[in-house]
Structures are given as structure tokens and as C-alpha cells.
Design an enzyme around this catalytic site. Structure first.
Site, mmCIF file in Angstrom:
data_model
loop_
_atom_site.group_PDB
_atom_site.id
_atom_site.type_symbol
_atom_site.label_atom_id
_atom_site.label_comp_id
_atom_site.label_asym_id
_atom_site.label_seq_id
_atom_site.Cartn_x
_atom_site.Cartn_y
_atom_site.Cartn_z
ATOM 1 N N TYR A 181 22.364 26.932 5.452
ATOM 2 C CA TYR A 181 23.118 27.563 6.545
ATOM 3 C C TYR A 181 24.433 28.128 6.008
ATOM 4 O O TYR A 181 24.796 29.268 6.303
ATOM 5 C CB TYR A 181 23.386 26.510 7.630
ATOM 6 C CG TYR A 181 24.165 27.023 8.822
ATOM 7 C CD1 TYR A 181 23.575 27.876 9.745
ATOM 8 C CD2 TYR A 181 25.494 26.633 9.027
ATOM 9 C CE1 TYR A 181 24.294 28.340 10.850
ATOM 10 C CE2 TYR A 181 26.206 27.086 10.123
ATOM 11 C CZ TYR A 181 25.601 27.936 11.035
ATOM 12 O OH TYR A 181 26.312 28.397 12.114
ATOM 13 N N SER A 230 30.512 31.526 10.403
ATOM 14 C CA SER A 230 30.821 30.121 10.685
ATOM 15 C C SER A 230 31.827 29.654 9.649
ATOM 16 O O SER A 230 31.858 30.176 8.527
ATOM 17 C CB SER A 230 29.546 29.276 10.572
ATOM 18 O OG SER A 230 29.856 27.908 10.490
#
Ligand code: NAP
Length: 247
Positions: free
Chosen positions: A145, A133
Site C-alpha cells: 500500500y 496517504s
């Protein structure tokens, strides 16, 4: 050298979003597709749509990792680590269960699966794709994350250097999938605007065909990563200014 289509592609996270879109594109390009995920109904629908096979597996559990390993061993030529989940909010409020789940699914499972399947991937002249990501460069409100995706990117870089297997890291910005509903916090930024899962899938297929090391989707996000790499303090100042952290 590029990776021509053909042989077995194993896609984790194949039951939804980016993984499901990618499974369809890979099947259309001539791959025999194996999709894994937890949701039996969605998984079966994707497998049927791409003429592939479904492997039900919870990658937060050792038996789930083992199920994917055993389905892939001896035949996988393209391994796509697509499964993942997020959590958004101030880092200190991150529930311990969410930390554990993100570390397990986003980072631990791809590492273990890659390690276990490297002999097969070498035999098959294979390719590994890590769906990371843009958060790998650090995003406020998504600290854990971000850490898992930065870890995944670092692992991918090292495997690319040492393994003799081709490796592509995909770093999407926001993608219009059930990801945000599942994490419980909607996407709130004005930019980048979410792109479709199929756009990410197309970028993956293209990158595998060309053996690209890294691809940001959309491509202009590469610029942010370059600024982050060259002048991290400036990047942080700009990020705080244009995207103030939630308190
Ligand atoms: N959407 C975005 O904006 C965005 C941006 C950058 C990167 N990404 C990354 O892209 C990847 C795919 O996300 P998506 O947007 O397509 O989201 P999604 O639609 O929510 O799909 C997530 C996939 O991961 C699987 N998964 C989650 N937890 C799992 C577990 N414990 N065991 C096995 N599989 C599990 C899900 O399977 P089940 O549904 O069957 O449980 C599903 O197939 C993720 O790695 C995510 O971090 C997403």
C-alpha cells in the site's frame, strides 16, 4: 493561480468514505459532479445527494478505466483520484491478488486516466487531485500500500512539473471510513487518531481553491514527512520505537 469552482468534477471512489464526502462538498461549492465506483446502490445514493451523475466502473479492469475516461473526456475540469484499497500485515504474507488489486486501483488506474484526460484538462484549465496517504513515506505492515501511494505521489509531482495542469496531492493519516473494515484489519494505532472523511473533503476543496501542491490531513503530519525527508534513518528509528512493526 487558483482553481475557481465550476464545471465538471469527476471523483473516483465517489461511492464511499472520502470520495462521497468530497462529492457533496464539491456540489455545494458549485461543481457538476460525476461519481464513479462499483457499488451501484451507494453510488446512486451519492449521485442523488449531490445532484450528480453516477458511472459504475471497476478500476481494476480496463473496461472500468475506459468507462470513467469516456464519461470525463471533453468536459472534466477537476479530476479526483479517490478510489483505493489497502491490505495490512507482514510484507511477505501479502497475497498476490491483494498486490495486484492495490497496484491496479491505487496506481495504474490514476496514471492511465490522468494520461488519457490531460488534453481535456489542459483545454479546461483544469486541476487533478491525487488522494495518496501518509503511508507514502513508508508504514510498517503496509508495504505494498505504501509503495502504491509513494508511486502516486511521485507521479503527481512529475505531472505537476511537466503538464501545465494544476495538481494537488492529499496525504491523509487515518480516516474514519469503511476502508479498514474492507481491508480486513482494524486501525490499531494510538495516534494519529482517525479524522472524519468530511475533514479530508474540506481540505481538498480548500487546497484546490488555493492551488496547493500537497496537503497532509491533519496538517501536523507534515512534520513526520519533513523528518522522513531530512533524516530517513532517524525517522525509521523513531517509527520502530513508537510503532513497532507486526511480526
Ligand atoms: N481511510 C483511511 O484511513 C485513508 C487514509 C489515507 C488515504 N486513504 C485513501 O483514501 C481513498 C479513499 O478511501 P476511503 O477511506 O474513503 O475508503 P472507502 O470508504 O473504502 O472508499 C474506497 C473507494 O474506492 C472505491 N474502490 C475500491 N476498489 C475499487 C475498484 N476496484 N474499482 C473502482 N472503485 C474502487 C470504492 O468503491 P466501491 O465501494 O463502489 O467498490 C470506494 O468508493 C483511498 O485511495 C485510500 O487509499 C484512506
Amino acid at each position: 493561480m487558483s482553481t475557481p469552482a465550476g464545471g465538471t468534477a469527476v471523483v473516483t471512489g465517489g461511492s464511499s468514505g472520502i470520495g462521497a464526502a468530497l462529492a457533496l462538498r464539491l456540489a455545494a461549492a458549485g461543481w457538476d459532479v460525476v461519481v464513479s465506483g462499483r457499488d451501484r446502490t451507494r453510488l446512486a445514493a451519492v449521485a442523488a445527494a449531490c445532484g450528480g451523475t453516477a458511472v459504475e466502473a471497476d478500476l481494476a479492469r480496463p473496461d472500468g478505466v475506459e468507462a470513467v475516461r469516456s464519461a470525463a473526456e471533453g468536459r472534466v475540469r477537476l479530476l479526483v483520484h479517490g478510489a483505493g484499497l489497502g491490505w495490512a500485515g507482514p510484507v511477505a504474507d501479502t497475497p498476490p491478488d491483494a498486490v495486484s488489486a492495490m497496484l491496479a486501483v491505487n496506481l495504474d488506474a490514476p496514471i492511465r486516466l490522468t494520461n488519457a484526460l490531460l488534453p481535456t484538462l489542459r483545454d479546461q484549465d483544469g486541476h487533478v487531485v491525487f488522494v495518496a496517504s501518509v503511508a507514502a513515506i513508508g508504514v510498517a505492515g503496509e508495504a505494498v500500500y505504501s509503495a502504491t501511494k509513494a508511486g502516486l505521489r511521485g507521479f503527481a509531482d512529475a505531472v505537476r512539473l511537466e503538464s501545465g495542469v494544476r495538481v494537488t496531492t492529499v496525504l491523509p493519516g487515518a480516516v474514519d471510513t469503511p476502508y479498514f473494515a474492507r481491508r480486513g484489519t482494524p486501525y490499531h494505532r494510538r495516534f494519529p487518531r482517525p479524522v472524519s472523511a468530511d475533514r479530508v473533503a474540506a481540505a481538498v476543496v480548500d487546497s484546490v481553491g488555493r492551488d496547493r501542491a500537497e496537503v497532509f490531513v491533519p496538517r501536523w503530519l507534515t512534520l513526520g514527512a519533513r523528518v522522513h525527508g531530512a533524516v530517513p534513518a532517524t525517522f525509521a528509528r523513531l517509527s520502530r520505537r513508537f510503532d513497532p512493526p507486526a511480526r
